[in-house]
Scaffold this motif. Structure first.
Motif, PDB file in Angstrom:
ATOM      1  N   LEU A  27     -12.500 -13.941   4.139  1.00 45.10           N
ATOM      2  CA  LEU A  27     -11.349 -14.317   4.975  1.00 45.10           C
ATOM      3  C   LEU A  27     -11.663 -15.498   5.880  1.00 45.10           C
ATOM      4  CD1 LEU A  27      -9.832 -10.857   5.913  1.00 45.10           C
ATOM      5  CD2 LEU A  27      -9.131 -12.453   4.128  1.00 45.10           C
ATOM      6  N   ILE A  28     -12.900 -15.644   6.304  1.00 44.53           N
ATOM      7  CA  ILE A  28     -13.275 -16.799   7.119  1.00 44.53           C
ATOM      8  C   ILE A  28     -13.155 -18.076   6.300  1.00 44.53           C
ATOM      9  CG2 ILE A  28     -15.222 -17.919   8.270  1.00 44.53           C
ATOM     10  CD1 ILE A  28     -16.019 -15.109   9.283  1.00 44.53           C
ATOM     11  N   ARG A  31      -9.430 -18.725   5.902  1.00 44.17           N
ATOM     12  CA  ARG A  31      -8.888 -19.193   7.182  1.00 44.17           C
ATOM     13  C   ARG A  31      -9.174 -20.674   7.405  1.00 44.17           C
ATOM     14  NH1 ARG A  31     -10.459 -16.220  12.735  1.00 44.17           N
ATOM     15  NH2 ARG A  31      -8.335 -16.137  13.466  1.00 44.17           N
ATOM     16  N   LYS A  32     -10.359 -21.109   7.044  1.00 42.82           N
ATOM     17  CA  LYS A  32     -10.720 -22.527   7.190  1.00 42.82           C
ATOM     18  C   LYS A  32      -9.848 -23.402   6.290  1.00 42.82           C
ATOM     19  CE  LYS A  32     -14.549 -25.727   6.777  1.00 42.82           C
ATOM     20  NZ  LYS A  32     -15.928 -25.918   6.345  1.00 42.82           N
ATOM     21  N   GLY A  35      -6.157 -23.406   7.392  1.00 45.14           N
ATOM     22  CA  GLY A  35      -6.064 -24.163   8.645  1.00 45.14           C
ATOM     23  C   GLY A  35      -5.962 -25.652   8.379  1.00 45.14           C
ATOM     24  N   TRP A  39      -1.572 -24.218   8.336  1.00 44.39           N
ATOM     25  CA  TRP A  39      -1.009 -22.874   8.439  1.00 44.39           C
ATOM     26  C   TRP A  39      -1.555 -22.227   9.695  1.00 44.39           C
ATOM     27  CZ3 TRP A  39      -0.699 -19.688   3.330  1.00 44.39           C
ATOM     28  CH2 TRP A  39      -0.105 -20.449   2.326  1.00 44.39           C
ATOM     29  N   HIS A  40      -0.785 -21.388  10.341  1.00 43.90           N
ATOM     30  CA  HIS A  40      -1.250 -20.619  11.491  1.00 43.90           C
ATOM     31  C   HIS A  40      -1.772 -19.283  10.986  1.00 43.90           C
ATOM     32  CE1 HIS A  40       0.652 -22.943  14.941  1.00 43.90           C
ATOM     33  NE2 HIS A  40       0.791 -23.674  13.860  1.00 43.90           N
ATOM     34  N   THR A  41      -2.909 -18.843  11.533  1.00 42.07           N
ATOM     35  CA  THR A  41      -3.518 -17.608  11.050  1.00 42.07           C
ATOM     36  C   THR A  41      -3.835 -16.656  12.195  1.00 42.07           C
ATOM     37  OG1 THR A  41      -5.742 -18.530  11.185  1.00 42.07           O
ATOM     38  CG2 THR A  41      -4.599 -18.741   9.080  1.00 42.07           C
ATOM     39  N   LYS A  42      -3.921 -15.377  11.833  1.00 40.89           N
ATOM     40  CA  LYS A  42      -4.357 -14.351  12.775  1.00 40.89           C
ATOM     41  C   LYS A  42      -5.090 -13.285  11.980  1.00 40.89           C
ATOM     42  CE  LYS A  42      -2.914 -11.202  16.355  1.00 40.89           C
ATOM     43  NZ  LYS A  42      -1.852 -10.733  17.215  1.00 40.89           N
ATOM     44  N   MET A  43      -6.329 -12.975  12.413  1.00 41.57           N
ATOM     45  CA  MET A  43      -7.109 -11.946  11.751  1.00 41.57           C
ATOM     46  C   MET A  43      -7.057 -10.673  12.583  1.00 41.57           C
ATOM     47  SD  MET A  43     -10.979 -12.025  10.210  1.00 41.57           S
ATOM     48  CE  MET A  43     -10.766 -13.684   9.647  1.00 41.57           C
ATOM     49  N   LEU A  57      -5.933 -10.800   7.157  1.00 39.56           N
ATOM     50  CA  LEU A  57      -5.617 -12.133   7.646  1.00 39.56           C
ATOM     51  C   LEU A  57      -4.158 -12.422   7.327  1.00 39.56           C
ATOM     52  CD1 LEU A  57      -6.693 -14.885   8.810  1.00 39.56           C
ATOM     53  CD2 LEU A  57      -6.972 -15.579   6.436  1.00 39.56           C
ATOM     54  N   ALA A  59      -1.341 -15.285   7.398  1.00 35.86           N
ATOM     55  CA  ALA A  59      -1.205 -16.742   7.458  1.00 35.86           C
ATOM     56  C   ALA A  59       0.269 -17.109   7.308  1.00 35.86           C
ATOM     57  CB  ALA A  59      -2.027 -17.394   6.352  1.00 35.86           C
TER      58      ALA A  59
END
Length: 74
Positions: A27-28, A31-32, A35, A39-43, A57, A59
């Protein structure tokens, strides 16, 4: 993974959301990449608690337009 994310970006409409559920290290990386696609993300933690190595995650593809840098001459 990049090809799949780019295809998702092409298909998904602005303000559309995608939910990923996997190990933290995967997921990291996701997320990178998302990003960089703006895109906006929240874990968030797994529903069984923060000690579970699997996370979620969320997105959301954002609506954006190119900058207003015009190179035309008058």
């Amino acid at each position: 993974m990049e090809d799949i994310l780019l295809e998702m970006d092409r298909i998904l409409r602005p303000e559309g959301a995608v939910i990923f559920r996997d190990e933290v290290d995967v997921l990291i990386k996701v997320r990178k990449m998302v990003g960089q696609m703006r895109w906006h993300t929240k874990m968030v933690d797994h529903e069984d608690g923060p000690l579970v190595p699997e996370k979620i995650l969320v997105a959301v593809k954002q609506y954006w337009v190119a900058g207003g840098n015009s190179t035309s001459t008058q």
